[in-house]
Design an enzyme around this catalytic site. Structure first.
Site, PDB file in Angstrom:
ATOM      1  N   GLU A  67     -44.602 -28.482  21.826  1.00  0.00           N
ATOM      2  CA  GLU A  67     -44.354 -27.177  22.163  1.00  0.00           C
ATOM      3  C   GLU A  67     -44.525 -26.795  23.489  1.00  0.00           C
ATOM      4  OE1 GLU A  67     -47.396 -25.256  19.381  1.00  0.00           O
ATOM      5  OE2 GLU A  67     -47.486 -26.902  18.290  1.00  0.00           O
ATOM      6  N   GLU A  84     -46.333 -15.926  18.066  1.00  0.00           N
ATOM      7  CA  GLU A  84     -47.435 -16.137  17.201  1.00  0.00           C
ATOM      8  C   GLU A  84     -48.898 -15.421  17.668  1.00  0.00           C
ATOM      9  OE1 GLU A  84     -50.486 -19.986  16.082  1.00  0.00           O
ATOM     10  OE2 GLU A  84     -48.530 -20.257  16.968  1.00  0.00           O
TER      11      GLU A  84
END
Length: 413
Positions: free
Chosen positions: A217, A328
């Site tokens: 990520e 997120e």
């Protein structure tokens, strides 16, 4: 029999002796611990923290003082934390791969400063890499030393009951993927609880959503717990067991191998976008080198940051099965209702350019090491009244998304 005055003198002498002894102990403690006695358990904890700091803060050849208060250590490249890993001990970082994905027009050109520490135009010397120095306070803010530098479990969208993690993401699945690329709009979302965060990132995922989940990520995040402030910071992450015991942010464990001397992973990003004003984005590409199988990270116009060695992973040794783009946040409900922590710009997707946060030019890398536009793009917002997402496509931005929101509002309780 001894007189009472003699007994009193003995008692006073003993009392004074004890005080002198204790004062000697206090004086012998480090300066920041002389103000009071810490319980033995707390002293043991501090000792463990300091031992950990010695492990991850490597000896620098030069230290740069960033305007935001960070200390950036220039560390010899093969002394970075990755080379504490048994499979990397005694080695040096790999040379950049000769072949990049077809359709990527990036070149290894010099980029403008996008991090505060570089504003003095004084990068780390060749042969070293910049590492943000971790402090004792950084670790003390974490829930435990064991969890320091790690995401809480369930850091990937898996269903609508995601343990306090809420997402607004676009994703593709159902194929074999060898990388992804996008440009990500950078903002400074408000994070209203010290144990929450707000991030915007690209996920490369493989495995089931059980304990075998593999991810790499990269993106930007605001995390008061991890960094002690509200700045958006460039970050990386990896895990091979669904965020349980493997992996970490940035260079806080043995894993990601950095090769670049101009980008400090975990350092603050500047400039940032402003509402109804100038917009700023960062380009990120992650792809699997066909020759050696490692997952490389590229920033901006072709600047290689480093790589995740393939041996770290199980499923990602082969390929990814899902790519995600989006935002997120963590909602702790610490006040008994939904958080006001913002995602993206803090505005809903419908507001569009200059107001809502975006990802543009979304692409994936296929089996032939070619960058391709997305097919069958899906979107999901766990709590659309709090944070939402919409997709679009045009000739300039290709596939794009707007996403984000304010959190708590009249429709988000």
């Amino acid at each position: 029999m001894p007189s009472s005055s003699s007994s009193s003198s003995s008692i006073i002498f003993m009392f004074v002796s004890i005080l002198l002894f204790l004062s000697t102990v206090v004086v012998s403690l480090p300066k920041n611990e002389t103000t009071n006695f810490r319980p033995l358990q707390e002293l043991k904890k501090l000792n463990r923290i300091r031992n950990h700091l010695k492990k991850i803060n490597k000896q620098p050849v030069k230290t740069i003082h960033s305007p935001d208060g960070d200390l950036i250590d220039c560390v010899i490249s093969h002394h970075q934390p990755a080379f504490d890993h048994p499979k990397l001990k005694g080695q040096k970082p790999l040379e950049p791969p000769l072949e990049r994905p077809k359709g990527d027009n990036s070149t290894d050109e010099t980029i403008e400063s996008f991090q505060l520490w570089l504003q003095s135009n004084d990068p780390c010397p060749e042969g070293t890499i910049p590492i943000r120095r971790t402090t004792e306070n950084d670790i003390l803010r974490a829930s435990s030393l064991k969890r320091f530098g790690r995401k809480n479990i369930r850091g990937v969208r898996r269903d609508t009951s995601s343990g306090g993690h809420e997402h607004a993401v676009a994703f593709v699945n159902g194929d074999q993927y060898y990388g992804a690329k996008a440009s990500i709009n950078v903002w400074t979302p408000a994070v209203t609880d010290p144990y929450e965060f707000s991030l915007s990132q690209l996920w490369v995922i493989s495995g089931s959503f059980g304990n075998d989940l593999n991810t790499v990520e990269a993106g930007w995040q605001v995390s008061p717990e991890l960094y002690g402030d509200g700045y958006p910071r460039f970050f990386t992450y990896w895990t091979t067991d669904a965020y349980q015991t493997t992996g970490c942010y940035n260079l806080l464990c043995s894993g990601f191998v950095q090769t670049n001397n101009r980008i400090a992973i975990g350092a603050a990003i500047s400039p940032r976008s402003s509402y109804k004003a100038k917009q700023f984005d960062i380009g990120i590409m992650i792809w699997k080198d066909p020759k050696h199988g490692h997952w490389w990270l590229q920033f901006g116009s072709g600047l290689l940051i480093g790589y995740w060695p393939s041996f770290l992973f199980s499923h990602l040794q082969r390929h990814a099965s899902m790519i995600q783009f989006g935002g997120e946040i963590v909602n702790t409900r610490s006040r008994g209702y939904h958080t006001s922590t913002q995602m993206g710009s803090g505005h809903f997707a419908d507001e569009g350019f200059g107001k809502a946060s975006y990802f543009r030019n979304l692409k994936v890398v296929d089996w032939d090491n070619s960058l391709l536009p997305l097919r069958n793009l899906h979107v999901l917002a766990d709590h659309p009244n709090c944070y939402d997402i919409k997709t679009g496509k045009n000739n300039v931005w290709g596939n794009y998304i707007y996403y984000g929101g304010p959190g708590r509002n009249g429709r988000c309780q």
